[in-house]
Design a protein around this motif. Structure first.
Motif, PDB file in Angstrom:
ATOM      1  N   ALA A  82      22.628  38.962  40.493  1.00 39.90           N
ATOM      2  CA  ALA A  82      22.396  40.276  39.888  1.00 39.90           C
ATOM      3  C   ALA A  82      22.474  40.179  38.365  1.00 39.90           C
ATOM      4  O   ALA A  82      21.637  40.749  37.654  1.00 39.90           O
ATOM      5  N   GLY A  83      23.454  39.431  37.880  1.00 37.94           N
ATOM      6  CA  GLY A  83      23.598  39.242  36.433  1.00 37.94           C
ATOM      7  C   GLY A  83      22.361  38.611  35.832  1.00 37.94           C
ATOM      8  O   GLY A  83      21.884  39.017  34.772  1.00 37.94           O
ATOM      9  N   LEU A  84      21.820  37.610  36.525  1.00 41.69           N
ATOM     10  CA  LEU A  84      20.610  36.924  36.033  1.00 41.69           C
ATOM     11  C   LEU A  84      19.453  37.919  35.937  1.00 41.69           C
ATOM     12  O   LEU A  84      18.704  37.924  34.952  1.00 41.69           O
ATOM     13  N   ILE A  85      19.323  38.752  36.957  1.00 45.19           N
ATOM     14  CA  ILE A  85      18.200  39.687  36.984  1.00 45.19           C
ATOM     15  C   ILE A  85      18.356  40.747  35.891  1.00 45.19           C
ATOM     16  O   ILE A  85      17.413  41.049  35.159  1.00 45.19           O
ATOM     17  N   ALA A 120      26.295  39.313  20.016  1.00 44.51           N
ATOM     18  CA  ALA A 120      27.747  39.130  19.954  1.00 44.51           C
ATOM     19  C   ALA A 120      28.428  40.177  20.826  1.00 44.51           C
ATOM     20  O   ALA A 120      29.380  39.875  21.537  1.00 44.51           O
ATOM     21  N   VAL A 121      27.901  41.408  20.780  1.00 45.58           N
ATOM     22  CA  VAL A 121      28.456  42.469  21.629  1.00 45.58           C
ATOM     23  C   VAL A 121      28.294  42.089  23.101  1.00 45.58           C
ATOM     24  O   VAL A 121      29.224  42.188  23.894  1.00 45.58           O
ATOM     25  N   ASN A 122      27.096  41.608  23.433  1.00 43.84           N
ATOM     26  CA  ASN A 122      26.827  41.194  24.818  1.00 43.84           C
ATOM     27  C   ASN A 122      27.794  40.120  25.284  1.00 43.84           C
ATOM     28  O   ASN A 122      28.336  40.164  26.382  1.00 43.84           O
ATOM     29  N   LEU A 123      27.958  39.127  24.410  1.00 44.32           N
ATOM     30  CA  LEU A 123      28.781  37.980  24.766  1.00 44.32           C
ATOM     31  C   LEU A 123      30.239  38.399  24.898  1.00 44.32           C
ATOM     32  O   LEU A 123      30.928  38.007  25.844  1.00 44.32           O
ATOM     33  N   LEU A 124      30.670  39.228  23.961  1.00 45.04           N
ATOM     34  CA  LEU A 124      32.044  39.717  23.987  1.00 45.04           C
ATOM     35  C   LEU A 124      32.294  40.486  25.287  1.00 45.04           C
ATOM     36  O   LEU A 124      33.305  40.287  25.961  1.00 45.04           O
ATOM     37  N   ALA A 125      31.332  41.336  25.625  1.00 42.52           N
ATOM     38  CA  ALA A 125      31.467  42.110  26.854  1.00 42.52           C
ATOM     39  C   ALA A 125      31.547  41.182  28.050  1.00 42.52           C
ATOM     40  O   ALA A 125      32.378  41.369  28.942  1.00 42.52           O
ATOM     41  N   ALA A 126      30.705  40.157  28.051  1.00 42.13           N
ATOM     42  CA  ALA A 126      30.702  39.231  29.182  1.00 42.13           C
ATOM     43  C   ALA A 126      32.046  38.524  29.296  1.00 42.13           C
ATOM     44  O   ALA A 126      32.588  38.374  30.395  1.00 42.13           O
ATOM     45  N   VAL A 127      32.593  38.104  28.157  1.00 40.21           N
ATOM     46  CA  VAL A 127      33.871  37.385  28.186  1.00 40.21           C
ATOM     47  C   VAL A 127      34.983  38.304  28.682  1.00 40.21           C
ATOM     48  O   VAL A 127      35.766  37.942  29.560  1.00 40.21           O
ATOM     49  N   GLY A 182      37.560  39.228  41.959  1.00 48.71           N
ATOM     50  CA  GLY A 182      36.626  39.164  43.075  1.00 48.71           C
ATOM     51  C   GLY A 182      35.287  38.575  42.671  1.00 48.71           C
ATOM     52  O   GLY A 182      35.136  37.970  41.621  1.00 48.71           O
ATOM     53  N   ASN A 183      34.316  38.816  43.529  1.00 43.44           N
ATOM     54  CA  ASN A 183      33.020  38.174  43.361  1.00 43.44           C
ATOM     55  C   ASN A 183      32.297  38.575  42.093  1.00 43.44           C
ATOM     56  O   ASN A 183      31.442  37.861  41.599  1.00 43.44           O
ATOM     57  N   VAL A 184      32.637  39.751  41.581  1.00 47.76           N
ATOM     58  CA  VAL A 184      31.883  40.297  40.469  1.00 47.76           C
ATOM     59  C   VAL A 184      32.035  39.451  39.215  1.00 47.76           C
ATOM     60  O   VAL A 184      31.274  39.549  38.270  1.00 47.76           O
ATOM     61  N   ARG A 185      33.027  38.583  39.250  1.00 46.37           N
ATOM     62  CA  ARG A 185      33.225  37.668  38.155  1.00 46.37           C
ATOM     63  C   ARG A 185      31.949  36.875  37.863  1.00 46.37           C
ATOM     64  O   ARG A 185      31.627  36.590  36.721  1.00 46.37           O
ATOM     65  N   GLY A 186      31.239  36.520  38.919  1.00 42.95           N
ATOM     66  CA  GLY A 186      30.004  35.755  38.765  1.00 42.95           C
ATOM     67  C   GLY A 186      28.984  36.518  37.936  1.00 42.95           C
ATOM     68  O   GLY A 186      28.188  35.920  37.221  1.00 42.95           O
ATOM     69  N   PHE A 187      29.045  37.828  38.039  1.00 39.73           N
ATOM     70  CA  PHE A 187      28.135  38.680  37.277  1.00 39.73           C
ATOM     71  C   PHE A 187      28.379  38.503  35.783  1.00 39.73           C
ATOM     72  O   PHE A 187      27.451  38.263  35.005  1.00 39.73           O
ATOM     73  N   ALA A 188      29.649  38.614  35.403  1.00 40.61           N
ATOM     74  CA  ALA A 188      30.000  38.461  33.996  1.00 40.61           C
ATOM     75  C   ALA A 188      29.605  37.069  33.506  1.00 40.61           C
ATOM     76  O   ALA A 188      29.109  36.904  32.393  1.00 40.61           O
ATOM     77  N   PHE A 189      29.797  36.090  34.362  1.00 40.91           N
ATOM     78  CA  PHE A 189      29.503  34.716  33.958  1.00 40.91           C
ATOM     79  C   PHE A 189      28.027  34.533  33.633  1.00 40.91           C
ATOM     80  O   PHE A 189      27.669  34.028  32.576  1.00 40.91           O
ATOM     81  N   THR A 190      27.168  34.962  34.537  1.00 37.18           N
ATOM     82  CA  THR A 190      25.740  34.765  34.274  1.00 37.18           C
ATOM     83  C   THR A 190      25.276  35.641  33.114  1.00 37.18           C
ATOM     84  O   THR A 190      24.396  35.249  32.358  1.00 37.18           O
ATOM     85  N   LEU A 231      31.611  49.001  33.461  1.00 40.75           N
ATOM     86  CA  LEU A 231      32.042  48.179  32.326  1.00 40.75           C
ATOM     87  C   LEU A 231      30.832  47.546  31.630  1.00 40.75           C
ATOM     88  O   LEU A 231      30.801  47.413  30.413  1.00 40.75           O
ATOM     89  N   THR A 232      29.852  47.164  32.435  1.00 40.76           N
ATOM     90  CA  THR A 232      28.665  46.543  31.854  1.00 40.76           C
ATOM     91  C   THR A 232      27.888  47.559  31.011  1.00 40.76           C
ATOM     92  O   THR A 232      27.280  47.207  30.013  1.00 40.76           O
ATOM     93  N   ILE A 233      27.951  48.816  31.450  1.00 33.59           N
ATOM     94  CA  ILE A 233      27.287  49.867  30.697  1.00 33.59           C
ATOM     95  C   ILE A 233      27.854  49.937  29.282  1.00 33.59           C
ATOM     96  O   ILE A 233      27.131  50.174  28.317  1.00 33.59           O
ATOM     97  N   LEU A 234      29.154  49.714  29.163  1.00 32.37           N
ATOM     98  CA  LEU A 234      29.775  49.707  27.843  1.00 32.37           C
ATOM     99  C   LEU A 234      29.026  48.741  26.945  1.00 32.37           C
ATOM    100  O   LEU A 234      28.687  49.046  25.809  1.00 32.37           O
ATOM    101  N   SER A 235      28.810  47.563  27.478  1.00 31.59           N
ATOM    102  CA  SER A 235      28.140  46.526  26.705  1.00 31.59           C
ATOM    103  C   SER A 235      26.731  46.971  26.353  1.00 31.59           C
ATOM    104  O   SER A 235      26.289  46.844  25.219  1.00 31.59           O
ATOM    105  N   TYR A 236      26.046  47.528  27.337  1.00 29.97           N
ATOM    106  CA  TYR A 236      24.665  47.939  27.081  1.00 29.97           C
ATOM    107  C   TYR A 236      24.615  49.027  26.018  1.00 29.97           C
ATOM    108  O   TYR A 236      23.844  48.973  25.054  1.00 29.97           O
TER     109      TYR A 236
END
Lengths: 565, 355
Positions: free
Chosen positions: A397-400, A447-454, A462-470, B204-209
């Motif tokens: 999902a993260g990739l998409i 930078a905002v994107n990356l910060l949010a991902a980190v 849980g599994n959603v961690r994979g989302f942040a990673f991708t 949370l992802t929306i925050l980033s967006y």
């Protein structure tokens, strides 16, 4: 100008090299068992995932430290490996939970095993031997088996060894022990056990002290009587006040045995964790103050490991199942299939939209998204090989989702170029200025994107961690591709005659962009006549522009009337 | 069509067409405030959120490839296998996929229910998936998410204040952020959508967006207002408004490009897979991207204008611009005198020429 072009070409070569490096990395890791496709997480490949919360026995208030959790993970890993489950993964999450993932369904036995708390205990050694099973022919005959002469008096009393126990000891093969049933080791009785490193097996007396009797443990250089460091490493244990006397009695007894029969295994005491013997030092002195030092062939590393295990033992942790998921392989395959289809549809839609919006330059966008996608996937494969990273459904999902964000870097850049063209710059200058300004925006927003991902990665469970990673991974790929691919491609394209002159389908057509003429001061506006036309193509273009201009003006008059502006 | 959008972009760029993001900031502020209050009240009025099983705790089974999708079949099967189970909900979540949720079961009951469901829907073992969630699991996720939120907002505020060198931009970005998240969550409550850990991560992802979008617009505002006090034909507010308008086409394009893939996951996810990670994540994102774009345009940017417009230097400059417009000040001839084609520069409409 030519310098810019050669720079652009060199940058493209740079992009190629970066990709080659990643592909080379995959190639190198395949040599040691890596694969060319991403490793899939359980929700895609099917299997069981348990999320366990550690619980300190007997008290709710005590926090589990990170080190203790790491110890717990080690123990669970050993148990799961020992139970014969292949490819199980045990990891910690957010420093709070333990995640156990295993393929297939989980049987009750393994589940109980995983949940059980590990207990540390101290037992006296009664007998020690080589870790292999004694060959049938050299085993003791019935009449030679030890017969207890009476009730054992203390932990080191050989009367603990019954005929049955001795047979067990003979048959014990430490290499073949699949799964030590720690729970079955009755603390009241003598038992057989193996060393964790598999170098020895033992008959041990009943439990005399527990992990909870340890007040503290540390490690350090052993000091000589004069207080100089000897270069030897040792582990220091401090017992609680109540255990101090017990330990004095034990050491008194063992020193006594050591004095009468030097080298006897009965002068040793064993430290057990989760049913296996961590260490079995012999006692050389009577320790009355409860501060013992274990010395031997320790390296700094092994001393540190033992002291941490001892600390863990002071706080027996058990595990409560927080969530358990069993996913059938069919469902996983389905999810992956539909997920990929969704990605493909999303990709095609974005492609259509960018051609629609940006015409031929949109192709650069499409190309760069494809390259960024391949680059991200290659990184995922590489990370799978290097760090056992597994792609989960949320990761897909993260990739998409990131397709949209990747396209956005291009949009920011290209809208900037258009703005510059609108302000009347030539296309080459617009590309230059547009990039100068866009790259700062792109950097800040990425930078905002990356910060949010980190933050998401660290915060998610849980599994959603994979989302942040991708999401984070693609933000990086996007930056790489924007700098090393999109920009040089646009520079090179901007130098071709079609784009330089803002061809009709180039996406940079100044007429369509309503370029206002460059204001040249002194009330003069530069007209086409002033700029000498260099080629036949440019003259043709000028003619077309003039015609389009007229049409546009006419349109505007009409539209202006309707709009009433 | 594309030309129309390009033309629209041209008009926005030159200022010929302009939306009053700044001029109507009071209207937007009141509207946004009303929306936020309403969004905060909705869950209260509805008696809380529709929480997923992760928050309630319990057992869940998913049966795929079923022919008969009647919930009654599953309910009966569960009742026979585990009469003790309460709070049983059997739903058809996607074509050929049934989901059964109930109170927490013991291991033996889980096995019994799984095989009973398998027989009732006449599928193979491999088609039945089970999961169990402890009641504290969702709370854990929420606590982690809240920590993430706090960290993210703190880091971003610091980062933005440093990057834009003004805390006012950071504060207004956060205002837009709050609007976006509260409204999205409120919409969730209003429609009664299930809140799962995946949805929370979506929030949370929306925050980033939302912040990403704000950063891009603010960057343009900063650029446009870098020499705010040099010209005399635009007030500070007008310069901000022009910047927002000039990035409007990008904002629209970004939202569309963001929505296309998210929409396709949502479509495929809910149609083919039913509830689950993909659908929950993409639904939260889909709503959030739309709200986030609006939040930047109608909340973050106007709030920034509002925060700045009271500054002394800006008030003075605005007064100067007003005077200039009324013709009370004549040109100060720093530059070469020019005879302008017509009226003011921004109204210029000369033939478009390729240079």
């Amino acid at each position: 100008m030519t310098r810019k072009l050669s720079h652009a070409r060199n940058t493209l070569v740079g992009m190629f090299l970066v990709i080659a490096a990643v592909v080379g990395g995959i190639f190198a890791t395949t040599a040691s068992g890596g694969s060319w496709s991403p490793k899939l997480a359980l929700d895609l490949s099917g299997g069981t995932q348990l999320i366990l919360a550690p619980q300190v026995s007997g008290s709710d208030s005590q926090e589990v430290t990170e080190e203790q959790l790491e110890q717990a993970v080690d123990i669970i890993r050993q148990r799961v490996d020992g139970s014969g489950v292949a490819e199980a993964e045990v990891t910690t999450q957010s420093g709070q939970n333990v995640v156990v993932s295993l393929p297939g369904a989980l049987d009750k036995q393994t589940r109980d095993l995983i949940q059980a708390s590990a207990q540390m205990s101290f037992r006296s050694v009664l007998q020690a031997g080589a870790p292999t099973a004694v060959a049938e022919e050299s085993r003791l005959s019935e009449d030679q088996l030890p017969q207890p002469a009476g009730e054992p008096e203390n932990g080191s009393d050989p009367n603990w060894i019954s005929a049955d126990l001795y047979r067990q000891f003979e048959a014990l093969d430490c290499a073949a022990v699949a799964n030590e049933d720690a729970e079955a080791q009755n603390p009241e009785n003598a038992i057989v056990a193996c060393a964790t490193d598999g170098t020895e097996k033992y008959i041990l007396g009943p439990v005399e002290l527990n992990g909870t009797d340890i007040k503290n443990a540390s490690y350090g250089q052993v000091q000589s009587a004069q207080g100089f460091a000897t270069g030897q490493w040792g582990v220091n244990i401090e017992f609680t006040d109540t255990a101090r006397e017990v330990f004095r009695d034990i050491t008194t007894r063992m020193v006594g045995i050591g004095a009468t029969t030097p080298g006897s295994p009965r002068s040793r005491f064993a430290i057990l964790l989760d049913g296996k013997v961590l260490s079995s030092p012999s006692s050389k002195a009577i320790i009355a103050d409860g501060r013992a030092q274990i010395t031997g062939n320790f390296t700094e590393e092994s001393a540190k490991a033992l002291s941490e295990q001892l600390k863990y033992g002071a706080l027996p942790i058990s595990f409560a199942i927080q969530s358990e998921q069993q996913i059938s392989a069919t469902l996983g395959t389905d999810q992956l299939k539909w997920g990929l289809l969704a990605g493909l549809i999303g990709l095609v839609l974005v492609f259509i939209y960018s051609i629609f919006q940006y015409r031929l330059v949109g192709l650069v966008n499409i190309f760069s998204i494809i390259v960024a996608a391949i680059f991200s996937l290659a990184l995922i494969v590489l990370l799978g090989n290097l760090m056992n990273y597994r792609l989960s459904l949320a990761g897909v999902a993260g990739l998409i989702v990131s397709i949209g964000l990747m396209a956005d870097s291009f949009i920011v850049y290209f809208e900037r170029i258009r703005d510059e063209i609108r302000s009347g710059r030539t296309i080459a200058a617009a590309i230059d200025h547009g990039w100068q300004r866009a790259q700062r925006t792109i950097l800040a927003s990425k930078a905002v994107n990356l910060l949010a991902a980190v933050v998401l990665y660290l915060a998610s469970v849980g599994n959603v961690r994979g989302f942040a990673f991708t999401l984070g991974l693609t933000a990086i790929s996007d930056l790489v591709v924007t700098y090393l691919l999109i920009h040089p491609l646009i520079v090179l394209l901007g130098n071709t005659s079609y784009f330089k002159n803002g061809g009709r389908f180039s996406g940079m057509d100044p007429v369509a962009l309503g370029a206002t003429p460059l204001y040249r001061g002194a009330g003069r506006v530069r007209t086409p006549d002033e700029a000498p036309l260099e080629s036949a193509a440019e003259r043709r273009r000028a003619a077309r522009l003039a015609a389009e201009q007229e049409a546009l003006e006419a349109d505007k008059m009409k539209a202006g009337g309707n709009r009433g502006e | 069509m594309a030309n129309k959008l390009a033309q629209f972009g041209n008009d926005l760029h030159s200022g010929q067409k302009s939306f009053g993001f700044v001029a109507n900031r009071k209207k937007w502020a009141v509207l946004a405030l009303l929306i936020v209050v309403a969004a905060a009240l909705v869950p209260v009025l509805r008696g809380g959120f529709n929480l997923g099983i992760e928050f309630r705790g319990g057992s869940e089974f998913t049966v795929s490839s079923v022919q008969q999708t009647a919930p009654a079949i599953g309910e009966n099967a569960i009742f026979t296998a585990a009469p003790e189970a309460s709070d049983v909900r059997v739903t058809n979540i996607a074509p050929g996929t049934m989901r059964a949720q109930m109170s927490e079961l013991t291991d033996d009951q889980t096995l019994a229910v799984a095989s009973s469901l398998r027989d009732a829907y006449a599928v193979s073992d491999a088609e039945v998936t089970s999961s169990f969630v402890g009641p504290t699991w969702g709370a854990d996720v929420t606590r982690q998410a809240l920590w993430g939120l706090v960290w993210f907002v703190t880091l971003v505020m610091a980062g933005m204040a440093l990057y834009f060198r003004t805390w006012k931009m950071a504060v207004s970005a956060i205002a837009g952020l709050i609007f976006t998240v509260v409204t999205t969550v409120g919409l969730y409550a209003l429609i009664g959508l299930e809140i799962t850990p995946s949805a929370i991560i979506g929030f949370l992802t929306i925050l980033s967006y939302s912040l990403y979008d704000t950063v891009v617009v603010f960057d343009k505002i900063r650029e446009n207002t870098a020499r705010a006090f040099e010209g005399k034909d635009k007030t500070f507010g007008e310069q901000i408004n022009l910047a927002i308008n000039q990035t409007l086409v990008r904002s629209i394009n970004t939202s569309i490009v963001g929505l296309l893939p998210v929409g396709s996951i949502l479509f495929i996810g809910s149609l083919m897979l039913g509830a689950g990670t993909l659908k929950d994540l993409s639904l939260a994102l889909f709503i959030g991207i739309i709200v986030g774009t609006l939040g930047t345009l109608f909340v973050a940017a106007p709030v920034y204008a509002w925060l700045r417009l009271g500054e002394k230097a800006i008030v003075e400059h605005d007064a100067l611009v007003e005077k200039h417009r009324r013709g009370e000040i004549t040109e100060e001839h720093n530059e070469q005198p020019v005879t302008r084609p017509e009226a003011t520069m921004q109204r210029i409409e000369v033939n478009n020429i390729n240079l």
